[in-house]
Design a protein around this motif. Structure first.
Motif, PDB file in Angstrom:
ATOM      1  N   UNK A  56       2.645  13.669 -13.733  1.00 17.56           N
ATOM      2  CA  UNK A  56       1.547  14.139 -14.582  1.00 17.56           C
ATOM      3  C   UNK A  56       1.430  15.669 -14.465  1.00 17.56           C
ATOM      4  N   UNK A  57       1.595  16.194 -13.233  1.00 20.74           N
ATOM      5  CA  UNK A  57       1.513  17.648 -13.053  1.00 20.74           C
ATOM      6  C   UNK A  57       2.655  18.338 -13.773  1.00 20.74           C
ATOM      7  N   UNK A  58       3.842  17.783 -13.689  1.00 16.25           N
ATOM      8  CA  UNK A  58       4.994  18.379 -14.390  1.00 16.25           C
ATOM      9  C   UNK A  58       4.802  18.270 -15.888  1.00 16.25           C
ATOM     10  N   UNK A  59       4.267  17.147 -16.311  1.00 23.29           N
ATOM     11  CA  UNK A  59       4.039  16.959 -17.749  1.00 23.29           C
ATOM     12  C   UNK A  59       2.980  17.960 -18.239  1.00 23.29           C
ATOM     13  N   UNK A  60       1.986  18.177 -17.412  1.00 23.32           N
ATOM     14  CA  UNK A  60       0.936  19.127 -17.792  1.00 23.32           C
ATOM     15  C   UNK A  60       1.505  20.541 -17.866  1.00 23.32           C
ATOM     16  N   UNK A  61       2.347  20.934 -16.954  1.00 31.59           N
ATOM     17  CA  UNK A  61       2.966  22.264 -16.970  1.00 31.59           C
ATOM     18  C   UNK A  61       3.894  22.411 -18.168  1.00 31.59           C
ATOM     19  N   UNK A  62       4.631  21.328 -18.440  1.00 30.31           N
ATOM     20  CA  UNK A  62       5.553  21.373 -19.594  1.00 30.31           C
ATOM     21  C   UNK A  62       4.754  21.494 -20.896  1.00 30.31           C
TER      22      UNK A  62
ATOM     23  N   UNK B  84       0.838  -1.202   0.000  1.00 34.68           N
ATOM     24  CA  UNK B  84       0.000   0.000   0.000  1.00 34.68           C
ATOM     25  C   UNK B  84       0.878   1.259   0.000  1.00 34.68           C
ATOM     26  N   UNK B  85       1.931   1.228   0.850  1.00 33.55           N
ATOM     27  CA  UNK B  85       2.845   2.384   0.890  1.00 33.55           C
ATOM     28  C   UNK B  85       3.519   2.572  -0.465  1.00 33.55           C
ATOM     29  N   UNK B  86       3.964   1.457  -1.055  1.00 27.13           N
ATOM     30  CA  UNK B  86       4.624   1.563  -2.363  1.00 27.13           C
ATOM     31  C   UNK B  86       3.653   2.072  -3.423  1.00 27.13           C
ATOM     32  N   UNK B  87       2.412   1.596  -3.396  1.00 27.64           N
ATOM     33  CA  UNK B  87       1.424   2.068  -4.364  1.00 27.64           C
ATOM     34  C   UNK B  87       1.118   3.553  -4.148  1.00 27.64           C
ATOM     35  N   UNK B  88       1.049   3.932  -2.849  1.00 25.42           N
ATOM     36  CA  UNK B  88       0.783   5.342  -2.551  1.00 25.42           C
ATOM     37  C   UNK B  88       1.921   6.225  -3.062  1.00 25.42           C
ATOM     38  N   UNK B  89       3.170   5.787  -2.836  1.00 16.49           N
ATOM     39  CA  UNK B  89       4.326   6.553  -3.320  1.00 16.49           C
ATOM     40  C   UNK B  89       4.330   6.600  -4.842  1.00 16.49           C
ATOM     41  N   UNK B  90       3.993   5.443  -5.426  1.00 17.12           N
ATOM     42  CA  UNK B  90       3.978   5.402  -6.904  1.00 17.12           C
ATOM     43  C   UNK B  90       2.896   6.325  -7.451  1.00 17.12           C
ATOM     44  N   UNK B  91       1.738   6.339  -6.769  1.00 16.42           N
ATOM     45  CA  UNK B  91       0.658   7.220  -7.213  1.00 16.42           C
ATOM     46  C   UNK B  91       1.055   8.685  -7.064  1.00 16.42           C
ATOM     47  N   UNK B  92       1.737   8.965  -5.954  1.00 12.74           N
ATOM     48  CA  UNK B  92       2.183  10.338  -5.711  1.00 12.74           C
ATOM     49  C   UNK B  92       3.194  10.770  -6.782  1.00 12.74           C
ATOM     50  N   UNK B  93       4.139   9.862  -7.073  1.00 13.96           N
ATOM     51  CA  UNK B  93       5.130  10.177  -8.127  1.00 13.96           C
ATOM     52  C   UNK B  93       4.447  10.319  -9.491  1.00 13.96           C
TER      53      UNK B  93
END
Length: 190
Positions: free
Chosen positions: A175-181, A161-170
């Motif tokens: 996605x946010x950086x890609x959207x800004x770019x 769950x922690x790994x999935x949460x970290x992966x989702x956060x990353x």
């Protein structure tokens, strides 16, 4: 006639031997005639020693019969009667002792068998108790292993769950950086 085979008196159909004189001939003659003062050697005094002893493997009655005395022939002499009675008592005592010994041996054997039975029973009970403890320990071991397995699965699930949460956060950050770019590139291209 009585004969002895070393342990028992045996009776036959032959006429009984002449009863032995209780008193030697020179003393027996004194009772019928007045005493006189004369010394003579009596053949009776040269007879072999007739002392009686208790035989090892036979009865006293047989020993008396061997020495010419027939204790069953009557009360010729009170001492012989008393001796015969003592021999009879001795024989009865011996028989009583043998019977007591047999009974004691039988009781001892019975007690030994009872102790063996009790020992086997106690051994069986002890083995059953130990087997019950072993079963209880195995059940406890299974329960402990099941708890360890459950804790391991829970920890593993938490780590996933922690790994999935970290992966989702990353992924969200990417996605946010890609959207800004993408937005920046669009703004530059216009």
């Amino acid at each position: 006639m009585t004969t002895s085979n070393g342990r028992f008196l045996q009776y036959t159909d032959q006429p009984p031997p002449p009863t032995p004189q209780v008193l030697p001939p020179w003393l027996a003659s004194l009772s019928s005639t007045p005493p006189s003062v004369s010394l003579s050697l009596s053949p009776w005094s040269h007879q072999p020693d007739t002392t009686m002893s208790i035989p090892v493997n036979g009865s006293m009655m047989g020993t008396l019969a061997c020495h010419g005395f027939n204790p069953l022939a009557g009360d010729q002499n009170p001492l012989l009667s008393e001796l015969a009675e003592c021999c009879k008592d001795l024989e009865q005592g011996k028989q009583s002792w043998v019977a007591h010994k047999k009974e004691a041996e039988w009781r001892l054997k019975r007690v030994q068998l009872q102790l063996e039975s009790e020992k086997a029973s106690r051994r069986k009970e002890k083995m059953e108790a130990i087997e019950a403890k072993v079963r209880a320990l195995r059940e406890e071991q299974r329960a402990s292993l099941d708890r360890i397995e459950a804790e391991y699965r829970e920890q593993l699930a938490g780590l996933r769950r922690e790994a999935e949460a970290k992966e989702q956060k990353l992924a969200d950050q990417w996605a946010a950086k890609h959207s800004r770019l993408t937005t920046f590139l669009k703004q530059m291209g216009t």
